[in-house]
Design a protein around this motif. Sequence first.
Motif, PDB file in Angstrom:
ATOM      1  N   ALA A  68       7.608 -21.957  -5.223  1.00 28.15           N
ATOM      2  CA  ALA A  68       6.234 -22.216  -5.660  1.00 28.15           C
ATOM      3  C   ALA A  68       6.186 -23.345  -6.678  1.00 28.15           C
ATOM      4  O   ALA A  68       5.339 -24.249  -6.586  1.00 28.15           O
ATOM      5  CB  ALA A  68       5.629 -20.938  -6.254  1.00 28.15           C
ATOM      6  N   ALA A  69       7.089 -23.303  -7.648  1.00 29.39           N
ATOM      7  CA  ALA A  69       7.118 -24.362  -8.664  1.00 29.39           C
ATOM      8  C   ALA A  69       7.437 -25.718  -8.040  1.00 29.39           C
ATOM      9  O   ALA A  69       6.818 -26.734  -8.375  1.00 29.39           O
ATOM     10  CB  ALA A  69       8.146 -24.013  -9.734  1.00 29.39           C
ATOM     11  N   SER A  70       8.387 -25.727  -7.113  1.00 32.33           N
ATOM     12  CA  SER A  70       8.763 -26.984  -6.461  1.00 32.33           C
ATOM     13  C   SER A  70       7.620 -27.532  -5.622  1.00 32.33           C
ATOM     14  O   SER A  70       7.371 -28.746  -5.600  1.00 32.33           O
ATOM     15  CB  SER A  70      10.001 -26.774  -5.582  1.00 32.33           C
ATOM     16  OG  SER A  70      11.115 -26.393  -6.351  1.00 32.33           O
ATOM     17  N   VAL A  71       6.913 -26.645  -4.927  1.00 34.66           N
ATOM     18  CA  VAL A  71       5.784 -27.086  -4.103  1.00 34.66           C
ATOM     19  C   VAL A  71       4.680 -27.675  -4.975  1.00 34.66           C
ATOM     20  O   VAL A  71       4.069 -28.696  -4.627  1.00 34.66           O
ATOM     21  CB  VAL A  71       5.239 -25.914  -3.255  1.00 34.66           C
ATOM     22  CG1 VAL A  71       3.897 -26.285  -2.623  1.00 34.66           C
ATOM     23  CG2 VAL A  71       6.239 -25.538  -2.169  1.00 34.66           C
ATOM     24  N   ILE A  72       4.416 -27.042  -6.125  1.00 38.59           N
ATOM     25  CA  ILE A  72       3.399 -27.570  -7.042  1.00 38.59           C
ATOM     26  C   ILE A  72       3.779 -28.974  -7.503  1.00 38.59           C
ATOM     27  O   ILE A  72       2.954 -29.895  -7.519  1.00 38.59           O
ATOM     28  CB  ILE A  72       3.217 -26.623  -8.246  1.00 38.59           C
ATOM     29  CG1 ILE A  72       2.563 -25.317  -7.783  1.00 38.59           C
ATOM     30  CG2 ILE A  72       2.367 -27.293  -9.330  1.00 38.59           C
ATOM     31  CD1 ILE A  72       2.512 -24.253  -8.866  1.00 38.59           C
ATOM     32  N   VAL A  73       5.052 -29.141  -7.862  1.00 38.44           N
ATOM     33  CA  VAL A  73       5.522 -30.472  -8.275  1.00 38.44           C
ATOM     34  C   VAL A  73       5.374 -31.467  -7.139  1.00 38.44           C
ATOM     35  O   VAL A  73       4.902 -32.596  -7.327  1.00 38.44           O
ATOM     36  CB  VAL A  73       6.997 -30.394  -8.734  1.00 38.44           C
ATOM     37  CG1 VAL A  73       7.562 -31.801  -8.948  1.00 38.44           C
ATOM     38  CG2 VAL A  73       7.111 -29.589 -10.018  1.00 38.44           C
ATOM     39  N   LEU A  74       5.742 -31.058  -5.925  1.00 35.27           N
ATOM     40  CA  LEU A  74       5.638 -31.946  -4.772  1.00 35.27           C
ATOM     41  C   LEU A  74       4.204 -32.369  -4.506  1.00 35.27           C
ATOM     42  O   LEU A  74       3.917 -33.543  -4.271  1.00 35.27           O
ATOM     43  CB  LEU A  74       6.210 -31.255  -3.527  1.00 35.27           C
ATOM     44  CG  LEU A  74       7.721 -31.262  -3.370  1.00 35.27           C
ATOM     45  CD1 LEU A  74       8.130 -30.372  -2.202  1.00 35.27           C
ATOM     46  CD2 LEU A  74       8.230 -32.671  -3.149  1.00 35.27           C
TER      47      LEU A  74
END
Length: 459
Positions: A239-245
Amino acid sequence: MSTGVDDAVSVWAPRYVWVTVGAVALIFLAAMQSLAVTTVMPVVSDELNGAALYAVAFSGTLATSVIGMVAVGAWSDRSGPVWPLTTSVLLFVAGLVVAGLAPTMELLVAGRLIQGLGTGGQTVALYVVVARVYPSALHGRVFAAFSAAWVVPSLIGPFLAGAVTEYLHWRWVFLGVAALTVVAFTMVAIRLWGLPLDTEHPSTARIAPRLACAVLVAAGALGLSLAGELGRYAWAGVAASVIVLVLASRPLLPRGTLIASRGLPSVVLMRGLIAGALFGAEIYVPYLLIEDYGFSPTWAGLGLTAAALAWAVAAEIQGRFGDRIGNARITLLGTSQLATAAVVAGLTAALHLHPIVLVAGWTLAGSGMGLMYPRLTVLTLAYSTPQNQGFNSSALSISDSIGASATIAVMGLVFTALVATDAAFPAVFAVAVVLAALALVPGLRLGHAHEAHEARDRR
């Protein structure tokens, strides 16, 4: 630089032949190296005691490629594609040499990171070269040739890499491609250095903010690849990585991409969705053949051969008749075939059907992608001007990387969560079906790029 209609004879005409041969050779070698590394990396990891960095050796290349895409895209819009392509090839070769000579896994990964910068930049630079060297009537055929350049590596890459590793050494898988890349680039450079490829009105957009976003996108892609290492917190990492992406990719993509605005934004979004569906699911096809049907790795890899051939044939059809078929029909045909292939794969896994059903069904995925993939590249260039060809080409490649990396990460988590049940393989193929269906949304909003050019010319 060619602009006249009379030039649209063949990509193999004397004025284009050296660029065509060299560019196709560069694509071919990049594809060969990509497939070969998958084959030899277990041997490399064992010899260099690098099991802990095994995954990073793959994900790191994908992550840094995004930085290369953005940097070369912006550079090409300012000064033309020659120097960006030259620099990208040098980085690609340097990365291969570092990896090929690496005494430790850490240095090999460093070489792969450098290689990623060159791989991403090389792809974007070649797209801009196509836009500025060939007349628009030949763009479809050039990209059909690029697609075909992936077919032979898919047929012989694993076998050749295995033979090189067995009879010479795995290091020559890297060093041999490095030497051949220099030869291929020389073919292109001989012709390009004599052509006026700079635009009269270069872009003045600021590069630093876009590069910062590219670094964040690379970090997010790397985070997705490593999320599985977080155990029960893996989904939080995703989830955190997707938000950053999502946040970091917005400035790198055409405005309106994430909401499927009509025209170029939908072209770019569709590319990411179908890349995720295909490349995410495809890695589970040989896995299923090995796990459930007892295939050897060599024969399991051959299960993808028919799909690769179908991709090449469909790409050639698109290159010749894409304008007649039309964007809407290509979307419907392509996504239907991709979704059907994933459904067949899921049913094969769930019902334990004969493996020939899986192999034959997956051929549809190659056919569908052969229609859609090069068509979306053609549309991207048709929607572009000399001031933004680099930005738009990099956006298309970035969408590829984000779509594939995000889907592979999510599918990996789904598979791991269900691996003890019979639902693991059907579940990952179901994700591919959903993505193929979602691709219809932007796919039916692609618009008509040629009409857009005519309107621009009238203005």
